[in-house]
Design a protein around this motif. Structure first.
Motif, PDB file in Angstrom:
ATOM      1  N   THR A 239      45.496  22.703  52.910  1.00 10.59           N
ATOM      2  CA  THR A 239      45.148  22.886  51.511  1.00 10.59           C
ATOM      3  C   THR A 239      43.898  23.755  51.418  1.00 10.59           C
ATOM      4  O   THR A 239      43.159  23.908  52.402  1.00 10.59           O
TER       5      THR A 239
ATOM      6  N   ALA B 245      43.512  21.977  47.318  1.00  5.49           N
ATOM      7  CA  ALA B 245      42.826  20.771  47.787  1.00  5.49           C
ATOM      8  C   ALA B 245      42.254  19.999  46.598  1.00  5.49           C
ATOM      9  O   ALA B 245      41.978  20.575  45.546  1.00  5.49           O
ATOM     10  N   PRO B 246      42.075  18.682  46.727  1.00  3.26           N
ATOM     11  CA  PRO B 246      41.425  17.920  45.657  1.00  3.26           C
ATOM     12  C   PRO B 246      40.079  18.551  45.292  1.00  3.26           C
ATOM     13  O   PRO B 246      39.268  18.859  46.175  1.00  3.26           O
ATOM     14  N   GLY B 247      39.863  18.762  44.004  1.00  3.96           N
ATOM     15  CA  GLY B 247      38.644  19.421  43.546  1.00  3.96           C
ATOM     16  C   GLY B 247      38.735  20.928  43.519  1.00  3.96           C
ATOM     17  O   GLY B 247      37.822  21.600  43.029  1.00  3.96           O
TER      18      GLY B 247
ATOM     19  N   SER C 131      42.694  23.367  37.577  1.00  2.00           N
ATOM     20  CA  SER C 131      42.090  22.599  38.661  1.00  2.00           C
ATOM     21  C   SER C 131      42.880  21.353  39.011  1.00  2.00           C
ATOM     22  O   SER C 131      43.695  20.852  38.230  1.00  2.00           O
ATOM     23  N   LYS C 132      42.590  20.817  40.171  1.00  2.20           N
ATOM     24  CA  LYS C 132      43.286  19.624  40.675  1.00  2.20           C
ATOM     25  C   LYS C 132      42.333  18.438  40.671  1.00  2.20           C
ATOM     26  O   LYS C 132      41.187  18.577  41.110  1.00  2.20           O
TER      27      LYS C 132
END
Length: 289
Positions: free
Chosen positions: A132, A161-163, A288-289
């Motif tokens: 990611t 990726a997260p964030g 965003s994630k």
């Protein structure tokens, strides 16, 4: 990247045929044309030019130390431009010759923070073995080659990726439906395709003799793009529209320096002349994630 052409054998529900194979053959053949073209000006890039538009640098922000994935990267000039701004970049493209050209260019400019992977965009998660990225970037002229935006958005979201976030800069579908004089629509904005084209040459080498000339493309209304991105679980931060483009495809366009963003960019852009109503020619979004 692509420009509009005469639509042939397409229309809503038209036959796509072996679209992926046809498109890959077309792009494979055009790689050497592009690396030698004035449009890409690889010599200028090697000398230090950055190919990102000014607004892209502002909207993405500081990429120093960030891991950035560029989907559908072609010969890698935009990818390597992000590396020059401090990112650790991965470029992915389905054209083997394009990936080879990008790797060679990275070596010639001494960019060690770049790698290039040959894979179809829909296969990216498997090709990248579950990696990611802080930023997933898709640049101009990419989405028209994809039949399924829902799958594309899910793929992109899986790679963020997260964030992290997805950033897209693309040609505006409204402008791509206008006739050459820019005064009226000549194409159906809601006709999604597939559209088959038979066009020799390239946007970067108009008069070049080419053998693989059949391409298959799709048109994606802006609502489809936004809906696909948000349905994939990404949170839309912004959607911006811009009044310039990268090609002189409407009558009377004026060549200009890119003044978008806080510092502008080094690329040439095209605008409608003063006195003519402005239209959206390019858009950008970040989610965003």
């Amino acid at each position: 990247m692509t420009t509009t052409g005469e639509r042939a054998g397409g229309g809503l529900g038209g036959p796509a045929g072996n679209w992926r194979e046809d498109n890959r053959a077309l792009w494979d053949e055009r790689v050497p044309l592009h690396t030698e073209s004035a449009f890409y000006d690889v010599a200028g890039f090697k000398a230090g030019r950055n190919d990102l538009r000014g607004f892209e640098a502002d909207e993405v922000g500081d990429v120093t130390g960030k891991r950035l994935l560029h989907l559908q990267c072609h010969i890698g000039t935009d990818t390597l431009s992000w590396a020059r701004r401090g990112a650790e970049v991965t470029g992915l493209d389905f054209s083997g010759p394009a990936v080879e050209a990008a790797r060679a260019l990275a070596g010639e400019v001494g960019e060690e923070r770049a790698r290039f992977v040959e894979a179809d965009v829909y296969d990216a998660p498997a090709a990248l073995r579950g990696e990611t990225f802080d930023i997933v970037y898709t640049g101009f002229g990419a989405l028209c080659w994809l039949p399924d935006l829902t799958q594309w958005a899910r793929t992109a979201a899986q790679l963020v990726a997260p964030g992290g976030f997805l950033y897209l800069a693309e040609f505006h579908p409204v402008a791509m439906c206008l006739g050459e004089d820019g005064s009226a629509f000549t194409e159906d904005y809601f006709a999604r395709g597939p559209f088959a084209y038979e066009e020799p040459g390239s946007y970067a080498a108009l008069t070049a003799a080419t053998r693989h000339n059949r391409s298959v493309e799709w048109q994606h209304p802006l609502s489809d793009v936004v809906s696909a991105v948000t349905a994939a679980g990404l949170r839309l931060e912004f959607l911006h529209e811009h009044d310039f483009t990268l090609f002189e495809y409407l009558d009377g366009m004026v060549r200009a320096r890119d003044t978008s963003g806080s510092r502008g960019g080094e690329s040439t852009v095209y605008r409608l002349p003063e006195g003519r109503p402005r239209i959206p020619m390019v858009y950008s979004l970040r989610a965003s994630k």
